[in-house]
Enzyme design. Structure first.
Site, PDB file in Angstrom:
ATOM      1  N   GLU A 164       8.488  -6.583   0.801  1.00 21.47           N
ATOM      2  CA  GLU A 164       7.198  -7.296   0.121  1.00 21.47           C
ATOM      3  C   GLU A 164       7.420  -7.517  -1.429  1.00 21.47           C
ATOM      4  O   GLU A 164       6.759  -7.252  -2.204  1.00 21.47           O
ATOM      5  CB  GLU A 164       6.019  -6.471   0.416  1.00 21.47           C
ATOM      6  CG  GLU A 164       5.872  -6.165   1.631  1.00 21.47           C
ATOM      7  CD  GLU A 164       4.567  -5.473   2.049  1.00 21.47           C
ATOM      8  OE1 GLU A 164       4.091  -4.523   0.878  1.00 21.47           O
ATOM      9  OE2 GLU A 164       4.092  -5.050   2.648  1.00 21.47           O
ATOM     10  N   GLU A 371       6.121  -3.534   9.535  1.00 29.42           N
ATOM     11  CA  GLU A 371       4.868  -2.808   9.442  1.00 29.42           C
ATOM     12  C   GLU A 371       3.726  -3.274  10.158  1.00 29.42           C
ATOM     13  O   GLU A 371       3.253  -4.427  10.060  1.00 29.42           O
ATOM     14  CB  GLU A 371       4.784  -2.549   7.754  1.00 29.42           C
ATOM     15  CG  GLU A 371       5.671  -1.702   7.082  1.00 29.42           C
ATOM     16  CD  GLU A 371       5.299  -1.408   5.649  1.00 29.42           C
ATOM     17  OE1 GLU A 371       4.135  -1.707   5.133  1.00 29.42           O
ATOM     18  OE2 GLU A 371       6.260  -1.682   5.022  1.00 29.42           O
TER      19      GLU A 371
HETATM   20  C1  BGP Z   1       2.740  -1.921   2.331  1.00 31.34           C
HETATM   21  C2  BGP Z   1       3.824  -1.335   1.761  1.00 31.34           C
HETATM   22  C3  BGP Z   1       3.999   0.243   2.516  1.00 31.34           C
HETATM   23  C4  BGP Z   1       2.661   0.861   2.349  1.00 31.34           C
HETATM   24  C5  BGP Z   1       1.583   0.055   3.222  1.00 31.34           C
HETATM   25  C6  BGP Z   1       0.264   0.581   3.104  1.00 31.34           C
HETATM   26  O1  BGP Z   1       2.551  -2.996   1.498  1.00 31.34           O
HETATM   27  O2  BGP Z   1       5.030  -1.611   2.115  1.00 31.34           O
HETATM   28  O3  BGP Z   1       4.888   0.690   1.474  1.00 31.34           O
HETATM   29  O4  BGP Z   1       2.311   1.503   1.374  1.00 31.34           O
HETATM   30  O5  BGP Z   1       1.380  -1.343   2.488  1.00 31.34           O
HETATM   31  O6  BGP Z   1      -0.234   0.306   2.076  1.00 31.34           O
HETATM   32  P1  BGP Z   1      -1.239   1.309   1.228  1.00 31.34           P
HETATM   33  O7  BGP Z   1      -0.685   2.477   1.266  1.00 31.34           O
HETATM   34  O8  BGP Z   1      -1.739   0.639  -0.114  1.00 31.34           O
HETATM   35  O9  BGP Z   1      -2.494   1.572   2.160  1.00 31.34           O
END
Ligand code: BGP
Length: 466
Positions: A164, A371
């Site tokens: 990302e 993810e």
């Molecule tokens: C993505 C990242 C993850 C994780 C996820 C959830 O952007 O790659 O590392 O953090 O988001 O985000 P958050 O923890 O802000 O809810």
């Protein structure tokens, strides 16, 4: 009829800083997140990754839980400063051994590792020398990537360079909410260029090894929908697509920046400054697959007003302000939308649409959903974690994925975020994503949630039962 190909992988994901802890143990150097999160007021309730969920010491227990669940692949990231405390040069063998043991334990349980080389925890030592604004960081990254290929390439087939870029560059250099907390668009664009260069160099280096595997890149997949059909909102949506999507996918998958936008950034700010050969490097080193992280879509409107970047880090519904750039576009609440407690719209159709958009723009690139998940405050009923909303979320997104596959997309695996409850960068431990609950009042004891058993059955039935 299930649409999932026979070799489709059912996985789950995490990232080093969010699970490992042991932030200064066994010779590890500090990362920018270790340093940043120690500054009061930078993260939700001042949480940091010093201990996180202690995966560094408990990985065998965690892998046993993965194995029992039937997990087929585990996406995790390597902490660069654990291997190279100064970012380059001297290797920390204890750090190398940790991931080596982790990989062996996964393989012993028939779980395919998928490595992310960079999930945001840059060695602080490199930040002190300019971080991603310095082209030397790209060179250091390739040294680090080569070390990983040399030590783990005999056992690991699936690799991703970066996670990302839009998030760590956007928040690091535009909103300032991630380290190094800069607010400067021109600096963001230049730092981002160095990430693309680092990626291409690492792909090139990968292809010079004899690893029998594939290397890709992980991006946010965020479809944009105009708030209204007005010409202004539609134009704003096209801009959001260009800036938030094409800028981050085109260099990786087409090997070129989107032309019109490049012309504008160079006219306005004189960036990105490229060295001779950069564009050929990008063009010649496009990756083998793209990883897509899908959580939500954004509804877009024209933004004659101010730039604003107010986010919801508390989990109090509707506490997010607007996020937008003056004169370009803003993300607004969809009046018909269903939202999480952190104001993220739940929109499964966006996964189908997003995958088909990628296929239409970039052709038949293999895809992994690297993810996807629901951040929630999970209810505990009679001692059990009854996370039905997570099950519903994942089920709807697997439906959406199946539809994309039926429409011809080459999707090869699904990695919900996250395997275990972990530390959210800016939202602390309150925002849970895992199949496994971590009890912070009971010495970080692990406990299977309802969704754990549900996903176990999804995997066992290859997606049929869900
Ligand atoms: C993505 C990242 C993850 C994780 C996820 C959830 O952007 O790659 O590392 O953090 O988001 O985000 P958050 O923890 O802000 O809810």
């Amino acid at each position: 009829m299930a649409a999932f190909p026979d070799n489709f992988l059912w996985g789950a994901a995490t990232a080093a800083w969010q699970v490992e802890g042991a932030h200064d143990e066994d010779g590890k150097g500090l990362s920018i997140w270790d340093v940043f999160s120690h500054q009061p007021g930078t993260t939700y309730q001042d949480t940091n990754g010093d201990v996180a969920v202690d995966h560094y010491h408990r990985f065998r227990e965690d892998i046993a839980l993965m194995a029992e669940m039937g997990l087929q692949s585990y996406r995790f990231s390597i902490s660069w400063p654990r291997l190279l405390p100064a970012g380059r040069g001297e290797v920390n063998e204890a750090g190398v051994a940790f991931y080596s043991d982790l990989i062996d334990a996964l393989l012993a349980n028939n779980i395919e590792p998928m490595i992310t080389l960079y999930h945001w925890d840059l060695p602080q030592a490199l930040q002190d020398e300019g971080g991603w604004e310095s082209r030397a960081t790209a060179t250091a990254f390739v040294e680090y990537a080569r070390l990983c290929y040399a030590r783990y390439g005999d056992r690991v087939k699936r690799w991703a360079t970066f996670n990302e870029t839009i998030v760590f560059i956007g928040h690091g250099y535009i909103t300032g909410s991630h380290p190094p907390s800069v607010n400067n668009t021109a600096r963001a664009i230049q730092a981002c260029h160095h990430v693309f260069v680092a990626h291409a160099l690492a792909v090139q280096a990968f292809r010079n090894t004899d690893i029998q595997g594939e290397i890709g890149f992980v991006n946010v997949l965020q479809p944009h929908t105009p708030l209204t059909q007005s010409a202004e909102d539609i134009a704003a949506t096209e801009l959001a697509d260009a800036i938030h999507t094409h800028w981050f996918y085109d260099p990786i998958l087409k090997g070129a920046y989107p032309e019109e936008l490049l012309e504008q950034t160079q006219r306005l700010w004189g960036v990105p400054q490229c060295e001779p050969g950069d564009m050929a490097l990008l063009r010649d080193n496009r990756c083998d697959f793209i990883g897509l992280n899908y959580y939500r879509r954004e509804t877009v409107a024209a933004n004659p007003g101010e730039t604003s970047t107010q986010a919801n880090h508390s989990g109090e519904r509707q506490s997010a302000g607007e996020f937008g750039f003056k004169g370009l576009f803003k993300f607004v609440r969809n009046p018909q939308g269903v939202y999480t407690d952190w104001d993220w719209e739940i929109w499964p159709q966006g996964l189908t649409d997003g995958i088909m958009m990628i296929k239409a723009r970039y052709g038949d690139i293999p895809i992994y959903i690297t993810e996807n998940g629901l951040g929630a405050k999970d209810p505990i009923v009679d001692g059990e974690v009854v996370d039905d909303p997570r099950i519903d979320y994942l089920r709807m997104h697997i439906d959406a994925l199946e539809n994309a596959i039926a429409m011809g997309a080459d999707v090869r695996g699904y990695y919900p975020w996250s395997f275990i409850d972990l530390l959210s960068w800016l939202n602390g431990y309150k925002k849970q994503y895992g199949f496994v609950y971590v009890d912070h009042t009971q010495n970080l004891a692990r406990k299977r949630k309802k969704s754990y058993y549900w996903y176990q059955n999804v995997i066992a039935s290859h997606g049929e039962q869900r």
